[in-house]
Design an enzyme around this catalytic site. Structure first.
Site, short mmCIF file in Angstrom:
data_model
loop_
_atom_site.label_atom_id
_atom_site.label_comp_id
_atom_site.label_asym_id
_atom_site.label_seq_id
_atom_site.Cartn_x
_atom_site.Cartn_y
_atom_site.Cartn_z
N ARG A 58 0.86 -1.18 0.00
CA ARG A 58 0.00 0.00 0.00
C ARG A 58 0.90 1.24 0.00
NH1 ARG A 58 -3.61 -2.49 -1.59
NH2 ARG A 58 -5.64 -2.89 -0.66
N HIS A 65 -1.30 0.45 -9.95
CA HIS A 65 -1.93 -0.50 -9.02
C HIS A 65 -2.53 -1.70 -9.78
CE1 HIS A 65 -3.98 -0.83 -4.82
NE2 HIS A 65 -3.80 -2.02 -5.34
N GLU A 71 -3.31 7.65 -4.36
CA GLU A 71 -3.75 7.15 -5.68
C GLU A 71 -5.08 7.77 -6.08
OE1 GLU A 71 -3.91 2.88 -5.57
OE2 GLU A 71 -1.86 2.79 -4.83
C1 8YV Z 1 -7.14 -4.63 -6.03
C2 8YV Z 1 -5.62 -4.80 -3.97
O1 8YV Z 1 -6.68 -3.99 -7.16
O2 8YV Z 1 -6.38 -6.87 -3.18
C3 8YV Z 1 -5.96 -5.76 -2.90
O3 8YV Z 1 -5.83 -5.39 -1.72
O4 8YV Z 1 -5.07 -3.79 -3.73
C4 8YV Z 1 -5.89 -5.15 -5.39
O5 8YV Z 1 -5.90 -6.51 -5.61
C5 8YV Z 1 -8.02 -3.74 -5.27
O6 8YV Z 1 -8.59 -4.33 -4.17
C6 8YV Z 1 -9.14 -3.24 -6.16
O7 8YV Z 1 -9.52 -2.03 -5.68
#
Ligand code: 8YV
Length: 321
Positions: free
Chosen positions: A240, A287, A269
């Protein structure tokens, strides 16, 4: 795809856009209210709020305390993604609302992306591609990169994704070092535990972040850690953006205090620091670590299994709380 079912089982509030096919599947099974497209969200809440039993969301859109508290019949928050730092867990807990995520199914692709960023930065892959496209090859030589094989891989957070990164890095003959809240007893004995992120940064060549986001890991990588990583060290972030003090990272890169960075995630982001655009030793992705057809399908299936499991049988598959 139609699912044998008498009628939609529940009203769902969909916070933001999800995969088109997932949205279609949700709409075939539930009465879906599209929050982000509503011209009058207060009116939507007045009209449908009392009936809404589930929030459908993702790591990107999360669920705020305000929204959770505004839905009196809410039973669950169902998220697409493994990270749940954008969901107010305390608010959900207080309302006895369950929260589900999609763990496991994305580990391989996220780990693949970490390795892709390690190679892209150290071997200057993205920069080399720009060089060829710009037609510079016939006139100029492209400079040398840095060897990745055999270098030390330092993993921050040896969870499921961290372990998959380690396995892949081992195929590049990289010794594995890691830090975690505590040593992982089931980790291979030759993985070396470091007691802090700074200690790990000082001993590795690639510092790879694989910890969850949220308050507990906010700015875990700060100016001191970057200094310890040093001018031969690469920072790789598939976790993150909040885990890194981004201002300190920009400063460290500008001053040449680290070798470079491979980043799939950012603190604000989709905004990215403009200062990084001119830096060839930085590779930035929007991302996309879990963004493959196969993995996003598996995430959608798990999210649907959680929703259907809960609303048909009262049992969700992968609960956070
Ligand atoms: C996704 C992510 O792009 O799973 C996660 O925590 O960051 C990613 O796999 C995200 O959840 C989609 O918003």
């Amino acid at each position: 795809m139609t699912v044998p079912q008498a009628s939609p089982t529940a009203d769902l509030l969909m916070v933001g856009p999800l995969l088109p096919e997932l949205t279609a599947e949700l709409e075939s099974r539930y009465r879906v209210h599209r929050w982000w497209q509503s011209p009058d969200q207060a009116a939507l809440l007045r009209e449908h709020g009392p009936a809404i039993r589930g929030i459908a969301t993702s790591g990107r859109f999360g669920a705020t305390r305000e929204l959770i508290e505004a839905l009196p019949a809410l039973e669950g928050v169902f998220s697409f993604g493994v990270g749940y730092d954008s969901i107010d867990l305390a608010a959900a807990q207080a309302r006895q609302v369950l929260v589900t995520n999609t763990p496991g199914v994305l580990d391989a692709c996220v780990a693949d992306t970490a390795l892709a960023l390690m190679l892209a930065t150290s071997r200057r892959i993205a920069e080399a591609d720009r060089f060829v496209r710009a037609g510079r090859w016939p006139q100029e030589g492209f400079g040398l990169g840095t060897r990745m094989s055999g270098k030390r891989c330092g993993i921050v957070g040896l969870g499921n994704i961290g372990l998959q990164i380690a396995r892949r890095a081992e195929a590049f003959d990289m010794p594995i070092l890691y830090t975690n809240r505590k040593p992982r007893p089931d980790a291979p004995a030759h993985y070396r535990y470091c007691p802090s992120v700074t200690a790990l940064a000082a001993e590795c060549d690639f510092l790879v972040l694989a910890v969850p986001g949220g308050g507990a890991t906010r700015h875990l990588v700060d100016a001191e850690v970057l200094k310890a990583l040093g001018p031969q060290g690469w920072l790789i972030n598939i976790a993150r953006g909040t885990v890194v003090d981004e201002a300190a990272l920009v400063e460290a890169l500008q001053a040449g205090r680290i070798a470079g960075a491979g980043l799939d995630v950012f603190e604000h982001e989709p905004a990215t620091p403009a200062a990084l655009n001119a830096m060839d030793n930085v590779v930035m992705l929007p991302h996309i670590a879990s963004g493959t057809h196969e993995t996003r399908r598996a995430m959608a299936d798990l999210m649907l299994a959680n929703l259907d499991g809960w609303f048909r049988n009262g049992v969700a598959v992968t609960r956070v709380i």
